[in-house]
Each structure stands twice: as C-alpha cells, then as structure tokens.
Design a protein around this motif. Structure first.
Motif, PDB file in Angstrom:
ATOM      1  N   LEU A  27       0.829  -1.206   0.000  1.00  0.00           N
ATOM      2  CA  LEU A  27       0.000   0.000   0.000  1.00  0.00           C
ATOM      3  C   LEU A  27       0.863   1.254   0.000  1.00  0.00           C
ATOM      4  CD1 LEU A  27      -2.716   1.441   0.206  1.00  0.00           C
ATOM      5  CD2 LEU A  27      -2.640   1.100   2.689  1.00  0.00           C
ATOM      6  N   SER A  28       1.917   1.275   0.823  1.00  0.00           N
ATOM      7  CA  SER A  28       2.808   2.432   0.872  1.00  0.00           C
ATOM      8  C   SER A  28       3.472   2.666  -0.480  1.00  0.00           C
ATOM      9  CB  SER A  28       3.882   2.219   1.946  1.00  0.00           C
ATOM     10  OG  SER A  28       3.303   2.060   3.225  1.00  0.00           O
ATOM     11  N   PHE A  29       3.795   1.572  -1.158  1.00  0.00           N
ATOM     12  CA  PHE A  29       4.463   1.658  -2.460  1.00  0.00           C
ATOM     13  C   PHE A  29       3.525   2.236  -3.522  1.00  0.00           C
ATOM     14  CE2 PHE A  29       5.547  -0.436  -6.542  1.00  0.00           C
ATOM     15  CZ  PHE A  29       6.826   0.076  -6.711  1.00  0.00           C
ATOM     16  N   VAL A  30       2.327   1.640  -3.670  1.00  0.00           N
ATOM     17  CA  VAL A  30       1.452   2.075  -4.768  1.00  0.00           C
ATOM     18  C   VAL A  30       0.790   3.418  -4.478  1.00  0.00           C
ATOM     19  CG1 VAL A  30       1.037  -0.278  -5.568  1.00  0.00           C
ATOM     20  CG2 VAL A  30      -0.521   0.741  -3.893  1.00  0.00           C
ATOM     21  N   GLU A  31       0.611   3.762  -3.189  1.00  0.00           N
ATOM     22  CA  GLU A  31      -0.003   5.051  -2.863  1.00  0.00           C
ATOM     23  C   GLU A  31       0.840   6.213  -3.344  1.00  0.00           C
ATOM     24  OE1 GLU A  31      -0.489   8.696  -0.526  1.00  0.00           O
ATOM     25  OE2 GLU A  31       1.174   7.280  -0.292  1.00  0.00           O
ATOM     26  N   ALA A  32       2.158   6.002  -3.436  1.00  0.00           N
ATOM     27  CA  ALA A  32       3.056   7.091  -3.812  1.00  0.00           C
ATOM     28  C   ALA A  32       2.904   7.504  -5.276  1.00  0.00           C
ATOM     29  CB  ALA A  32       4.509   6.692  -3.537  1.00  0.00           C
ATOM     30  N   PHE A  33       2.270   6.645  -6.104  1.00  0.00           N
ATOM     31  CA  PHE A  33       2.156   7.037  -7.507  1.00  0.00           C
ATOM     32  C   PHE A  33       0.799   6.753  -8.147  1.00  0.00           C
ATOM     33  CE2 PHE A  33       3.891   2.748  -7.498  1.00  0.00           C
ATOM     34  CZ  PHE A  33       3.233   2.089  -8.525  1.00  0.00           C
ATOM     35  N   ILE A  34      -0.117   6.005  -7.483  1.00  0.00           N
ATOM     36  CA  ILE A  34      -1.393   5.752  -8.149  1.00  0.00           C
ATOM     37  C   ILE A  34      -2.558   5.538  -7.199  1.00  0.00           C
ATOM     38  CG2 ILE A  34      -1.138   3.231  -8.309  1.00  0.00           C
ATOM     39  CD1 ILE A  34      -2.452   5.551 -11.108  1.00  0.00           C
ATOM     40  N   PHE A  35      -2.363   4.924  -6.031  1.00  0.00           N
ATOM     41  CA  PHE A  35      -3.480   4.489  -5.183  1.00  0.00           C
ATOM     42  C   PHE A  35      -4.022   5.651  -4.354  1.00  0.00           C
ATOM     43  CE2 PHE A  35      -5.417   1.644  -1.889  1.00  0.00           C
ATOM     44  CZ  PHE A  35      -6.157   0.863  -2.752  1.00  0.00           C
ATOM     45  N   PRO A  36      -5.362   5.725  -4.134  1.00  0.00           N
ATOM     46  CA  PRO A  36      -5.941   6.907  -3.478  1.00  0.00           C
ATOM     47  C   PRO A  36      -5.982   6.881  -1.951  1.00  0.00           C
ATOM     48  CG  PRO A  36      -7.693   5.478  -4.275  1.00  0.00           C
ATOM     49  CD  PRO A  36      -6.403   4.855  -4.731  1.00  0.00           C
TER      50      PRO A  36
END
Length: 202
Positions: A27-36
């Motif tokens: 979650l920390s990884f994808v939130e930085a570029f796409i996840f809301p």
C-alpha cells in the motif's frame, strides 16, 4: 471517505491480516504514484496492535513510499505523454498538471521554495503524494533533493503517528484526526524557522 469507503474498509481488513506487513509495504508503495488511500489507515491499527513495533512499521512504510515515489517520478519523466489518456480516465491528469505548474514556477523562481513545496506536499495528508511524484518527474526535479524532501515530509507523518501511538495508545487516532492540520502547519513553521536560521548562519 464516501468516495473511497470500500477501499478504506479494505485497508482496515488488511491491517488485521497475518500478512499485514506485506500489505502495508504494498500500500505504501502504490499510494506514492497511483493508489488513493494513504498508508496511515493501515499503520494506525497495526501500531495499536503492536505498540513496541510502531517505529518499525513507520520506517517500513517510509521506505516503500520512497520506492513508490521513484516509480512515480520515472513514470512522469519517461511515460507521461503516453499515459495521459489513462490518467485522464482515472481523474488524475488535471491534479498532476496543476502540480506541474506550481513546481515549475517554484523551480524557476527559487530552488528553496521548490523544496519547501515538496516537503509540505509530502507532509500534508490532504495533498496526495502521487501528484507530486509525477509532477517532479515531468519537470525534472533533481532526484536526490526530490527523495530527501519526500522523505522528510512523509517521515514526519509516519514518525509522528508512531510517537503518538507509543505515548497515547488508542487516543492517538482521535488526536491525529482532530488536530492533523495544526500539527502539519506547526511542523512546517518549525522547518521554516530552521531554514531561516541556516540561511542566517551562511
């Protein structure tokens, strides 16, 4: 939370899973570029469950946020034009272009102003970090200062959460939700005072 209620609820389910640490990293990884959804929704219950590991969880989240920020930077730098239709369909294009405008102005006027904007964006939960990481890649902000600013801003958030939970336990979530804006601006003022002091010494 009405727009992303299901995602928020799913993040809370992940936080109680035996594989929560892997979900937190993802979650920390994808939130930085796409996840809301920000990783704090998982961090808080995980830290409450194992208060002695609060800073361990915070550091893990920070590490993967920085890795995700590099992905967002790379996508902005090399793939933005190709991905414009996809970003537009996800309603991400306009905020990214707005971030590009702000950062380009700061970069042209004053580098220290640019770095301050980056730290503020990473610190404030109301400014999704993904818009900043894409924008920085698009305009070509130097990578090392970019990572340093994102690390300072995001680090303040996760370390503050860890500190509050270590000190106050379950009351920390209520404190953070109620006073997050005041806490964020206080941290920014402190950072500004430190910058003024450094410039004065030079």
């Amino acid at each position: 939370m009405r727009l992303f209620g299901k995602l928020y609820a799913q993040a809370l389910v992940w936080a109680r899973s035996p594989k929560a640490i892997y979900y937190l990293a993802g979650l920390s990884f994808v939130e930085a570029f796409i996840f809301p959804i920000p990783p704090e929704v998982m961090l808080a219950p995980m830290m409450l469950g194992k208060r002695h590991k609060a800073f361990h969880f915070a550091n893990l989240s920070l590490l993967f946020s920085l890795l995700g920020a590099l992905v967002g930077y790379a996508l902005g730098h090399w793939a933005f034009q190709a991905l414009r239709p996809v970003l537009d369909s996800l309603h991400l294009l306009a905020p990214i272009e707005q971030g590009v405008t702000v950062l380009r102005q700061q970069m042209a006027q004053h580098r220290w102003g640019l770095f301050g904007v980056l730290i503020l964006a990473a610190l404030q939960p109301v400014v999704p970090m993904k818009f900043v990481t894409w924008a920085c890649g698009i305009i070509g902000v130097p990578v090392l200062p970019f990572l340093a600013c994102i690390g300072i801003g995001r680090g303040k958030r996760v370390w503050l959460l860890a500190l509050l939970i270590r000190l106050f336990g379950e009351r920390a979530e209520r404190i953070l939700h109620k006073y997050i804006e005041w806490i964020g601006w206080a941290a920014l003022v402190l950072l500004g005072l430190l910058l003024v002091w450094w410039v004065w010494l030079r």
